[in-house]
Design a protein around this motif. Structure first.
Motif, PDB file in Angstrom:
ATOM      1  N   GLU A 109       0.827  -1.211   0.000  1.00  0.00           N
ATOM      2  CA  GLU A 109       0.000   0.000   0.000  1.00  0.00           C
ATOM      3  C   GLU A 109       0.857   1.256   0.000  1.00  0.00           C
ATOM      4  OE1 GLU A 109      -2.570  -0.599   3.355  1.00  0.00           O
ATOM      5  OE2 GLU A 109      -3.940  -1.880   2.214  1.00  0.00           O
ATOM      6  N   HIS A 110       1.947   1.238   0.771  1.00  0.00           N
ATOM      7  CA  HIS A 110       2.862   2.379   0.823  1.00  0.00           C
ATOM      8  C   HIS A 110       3.476   2.637  -0.560  1.00  0.00           C
ATOM      9  CE1 HIS A 110       5.912   5.145   2.323  1.00  0.00           C
ATOM     10  NE2 HIS A 110       6.800   4.435   1.648  1.00  0.00           N
ATOM     11  N   ALA A 111       3.950   1.573  -1.198  1.00  0.00           N
ATOM     12  CA  ALA A 111       4.598   1.711  -2.517  1.00  0.00           C
ATOM     13  C   ALA A 111       3.614   2.248  -3.556  1.00  0.00           C
ATOM     14  CB  ALA A 111       5.157   0.365  -2.966  1.00  0.00           C
ATOM     15  N   LEU A 112       2.411   1.716  -3.559  1.00  0.00           N
ATOM     16  CA  LEU A 112       1.406   2.164  -4.534  1.00  0.00           C
ATOM     17  C   LEU A 112       0.968   3.601  -4.243  1.00  0.00           C
ATOM     18  CD1 LEU A 112      -0.633  -1.155  -4.852  1.00  0.00           C
ATOM     19  CD2 LEU A 112       0.961  -0.191  -6.538  1.00  0.00           C
ATOM     20  N   ALA A 113       0.824   3.939  -2.951  1.00  0.00           N
ATOM     21  CA  ALA A 113       0.439   5.305  -2.585  1.00  0.00           C
ATOM     22  C   ALA A 113       1.530   6.301  -2.970  1.00  0.00           C
ATOM     23  CB  ALA A 113       0.153   5.388  -1.084  1.00  0.00           C
ATOM     24  N   ALA A 114       2.789   5.839  -2.974  1.00  0.00           N
ATOM     25  CA  ALA A 114       3.908   6.703  -3.331  1.00  0.00           C
ATOM     26  C   ALA A 114       4.106   6.802  -4.845  1.00  0.00           C
ATOM     27  CB  ALA A 114       5.189   6.196  -2.674  1.00  0.00           C
ATOM     28  N   GLY A 115       3.219   6.130  -5.608  1.00  0.00           N
ATOM     29  CA  GLY A 115       3.259   6.309  -7.055  1.00  0.00           C
ATOM     30  C   GLY A 115       3.660   5.116  -7.890  1.00  0.00           C
ATOM     31  N   ALA A 116       3.965   3.983  -7.265  1.00  0.00           N
ATOM     32  CA  ALA A 116       4.289   2.795  -8.073  1.00  0.00           C
ATOM     33  C   ALA A 116       3.094   2.457  -8.957  1.00  0.00           C
ATOM     34  CB  ALA A 116       4.634   1.612  -7.172  1.00  0.00           C
ATOM     35  N   VAL A 117       3.368   2.036 -10.181  1.00  0.00           N
ATOM     36  CA  VAL A 117       2.264   1.713 -11.096  1.00  0.00           C
ATOM     37  C   VAL A 117       1.776   0.281 -10.928  1.00  0.00           C
ATOM     38  CG1 VAL A 117       2.896   3.450 -12.811  1.00  0.00           C
ATOM     39  CG2 VAL A 117       3.801   1.141 -13.037  1.00  0.00           C
ATOM     40  N   ALA A 118       2.621  -0.580 -10.325  1.00  0.00           N
ATOM     41  CA  ALA A 118       2.195  -1.969 -10.132  1.00  0.00           C
ATOM     42  C   ALA A 118       3.050  -2.647  -9.070  1.00  0.00           C
ATOM     43  CB  ALA A 118       2.291  -2.742 -11.442  1.00  0.00           C
ATOM     44  N   TRP A 119       2.516  -3.744  -8.539  1.00  0.00           N
ATOM     45  CA  TRP A 119       3.171  -4.560  -7.521  1.00  0.00           C
ATOM     46  C   TRP A 119       2.932  -6.002  -7.923  1.00  0.00           C
ATOM     47  CZ3 TRP A 119       5.554  -3.288  -2.761  1.00  0.00           C
ATOM     48  CH2 TRP A 119       5.735  -4.341  -1.871  1.00  0.00           C
ATOM     49  N   LEU A 120       3.998  -6.714  -8.280  1.00  0.00           N
ATOM     50  CA  LEU A 120       3.868  -8.112  -8.688  1.00  0.00           C
ATOM     51  C   LEU A 120       4.615  -9.012  -7.712  1.00  0.00           C
ATOM     52  CD1 LEU A 120       4.536  -7.742 -12.526  1.00  0.00           C
ATOM     53  CD2 LEU A 120       2.325  -7.933 -11.378  1.00  0.00           C
ATOM     54  N   ARG A 121       3.947 -10.072  -7.314  1.00  0.00           N
ATOM     55  CA  ARG A 121       4.569 -11.035  -6.395  1.00  0.00           C
ATOM     56  C   ARG A 121       5.301 -12.106  -7.195  1.00  0.00           C
ATOM     57  NH1 ARG A 121       3.970 -13.004  -0.998  1.00  0.00           N
ATOM     58  NH2 ARG A 121       4.294 -15.245  -1.016  1.00  0.00           N
ATOM     59  N   LYS A 122       6.550 -12.384  -6.776  1.00  0.00           N
ATOM     60  CA  LYS A 122       7.345 -13.447  -7.402  1.00  0.00           C
ATOM     61  C   LYS A 122       6.868 -14.784  -6.859  1.00  0.00           C
ATOM     62  CE  LYS A 122      11.656 -10.753  -7.241  1.00  0.00           C
ATOM     63  NZ  LYS A 122      12.945 -10.707  -6.541  1.00  0.00           N
ATOM     64  N   PRO A 123       6.865 -15.815  -7.648  1.00  0.00           N
ATOM     65  CA  PRO A 123       7.093 -15.812  -9.097  1.00  0.00           C
ATOM     66  C   PRO A 123       5.839 -15.316  -9.802  1.00  0.00           C
ATOM     67  CG  PRO A 123       6.592 -18.045  -8.379  1.00  0.00           C
ATOM     68  CD  PRO A 123       6.585 -17.170  -7.141  1.00  0.00           C
ATOM     69  N   PHE A 124       6.015 -14.528 -10.838  1.00  0.00           N
ATOM     70  CA  PHE A 124       4.868 -13.982 -11.549  1.00  0.00           C
ATOM     71  C   PHE A 124       4.764 -14.607 -12.926  1.00  0.00           C
ATOM     72  CE2 PHE A 124       8.352 -10.928 -11.233  1.00  0.00           C
ATOM     73  CZ  PHE A 124       8.851 -10.984 -12.526  1.00  0.00           C
ATOM     74  N   ASN A 125       3.590 -14.502 -13.470  1.00  0.00           N
ATOM     75  CA  ASN A 125       3.283 -15.015 -14.797  1.00  0.00           C
ATOM     76  C   ASN A 125       3.903 -14.086 -15.843  1.00  0.00           C
ATOM     77  OD1 ASN A 125       1.395 -14.542 -17.185  1.00  0.00           O
ATOM     78  ND2 ASN A 125       0.613 -16.484 -16.400  1.00  0.00           N
ATOM     79  N   ASP A 126       4.624 -14.643 -16.819  1.00  0.00           N
ATOM     80  CA  ASP A 126       5.288 -13.832 -17.848  1.00  0.00           C
ATOM     81  C   ASP A 126       4.305 -12.942 -18.606  1.00  0.00           C
ATOM     82  OD1 ASP A 126       7.681 -14.957 -17.139  1.00  0.00           O
ATOM     83  OD2 ASP A 126       7.963 -16.100 -18.982  1.00  0.00           O
ATOM     84  N   GLU A 127       3.145 -13.491 -18.923  1.00  0.00           N
ATOM     85  CA  GLU A 127       2.152 -12.725 -19.690  1.00  0.00           C
ATOM     86  C   GLU A 127       1.675 -11.503 -18.897  1.00  0.00           C
ATOM     87  OE1 GLU A 127      -2.241 -13.510 -21.550  1.00  0.00           O
ATOM     88  OE2 GLU A 127      -0.838 -15.192 -21.544  1.00  0.00           O
ATOM     89  N   LEU A 128       1.401 -11.696 -17.611  1.00  0.00           N
ATOM     90  CA  LEU A 128       0.983 -10.590 -16.753  1.00  0.00           C
ATOM     91  C   LEU A 128       2.108  -9.561 -16.629  1.00  0.00           C
ATOM     92  CD1 LEU A 128      -0.923  -9.189 -14.740  1.00  0.00           C
ATOM     93  CD2 LEU A 128       0.069 -10.663 -12.956  1.00  0.00           C
ATOM     94  N   PHE A 129       3.335 -10.035 -16.488  1.00  0.00           N
ATOM     95  CA  PHE A 129       4.481  -9.142 -16.379  1.00  0.00           C
ATOM     96  C   PHE A 129       4.624  -8.285 -17.633  1.00  0.00           C
ATOM     97  CE2 PHE A 129       8.986  -8.252 -17.093  1.00  0.00           C
ATOM     98  CZ  PHE A 129       9.262  -7.500 -15.958  1.00  0.00           C
ATOM     99  N   VAL A 130       4.565  -8.915 -18.792  1.00  0.00           N
ATOM    100  CA  VAL A 130       4.694  -8.184 -20.060  1.00  0.00           C
ATOM    101  C   VAL A 130       3.578  -7.157 -20.199  1.00  0.00           C
ATOM    102  CG1 VAL A 130       4.519  -8.430 -22.578  1.00  0.00           C
ATOM    103  CG2 VAL A 130       6.009  -9.962 -21.268  1.00  0.00           C
TER     104      VAL A 130
END
Length: 128
Positions: free
Chosen positions: A94-115
């Protein structure tokens, strides 16, 4: 004259993760450079004013300064930030997104979602 390739920086202390992301980005026509620490990335930014990635992908937990501190120091420069992390703590996210991050992905993530997330960040639209 064609448009320049988008340029993305990956900052992650796990070399295998950085390598895999760089390979994935290159496979879709996006230039990528990797850094093993936030300090190394910020040093290059400070020493080369013309060095300007179109998007920054940050790991949250790294030796030295962490991804959240890198994001804070990048604040106001207009570079979209995407966080990738194995540690999904709701308050930190929440802190990262409130500070302006456009996305937060948890590892391991799906390549298609990442792209899709990286393309959305490069296009300046919120990821789906």
């Amino acid at each position: 004259m064609g448009k320049l390739k988008p340029f993305v920086v990956v900052v992650d202390d796990d070399e295998s993760v950085s390598r895999a992301i760089k390979r994935l980005l290159r496979s879709i026509g996006i230039a990528a450079e990797t850094f093993a620490s936030g300090d190394a990335f910020l040093d290059v930014l400070a020493s080369m004013p013309s060095y300007r990635p179109d998007c920054v992908i940050l790991d949250v937990q790294m030796p030295g300064i962490n991804g959240l501190e890198v994001q804070r120091r990048l604040s106001g420069n207009g570079m979209p930030v995407i966080f990738i992390t194995a540690h999904d703590e709701i308050g930190v996210r929440e802190h990262a997104l409130a500070a302006g991050a456009v996305a937060w992905l948890r590892k391991p993530f799906n390549d298609e979602l990442f792209v899709k997330t990286v393309r959305a960040a490069l296009d300046g639209v919120p990821p789906v």
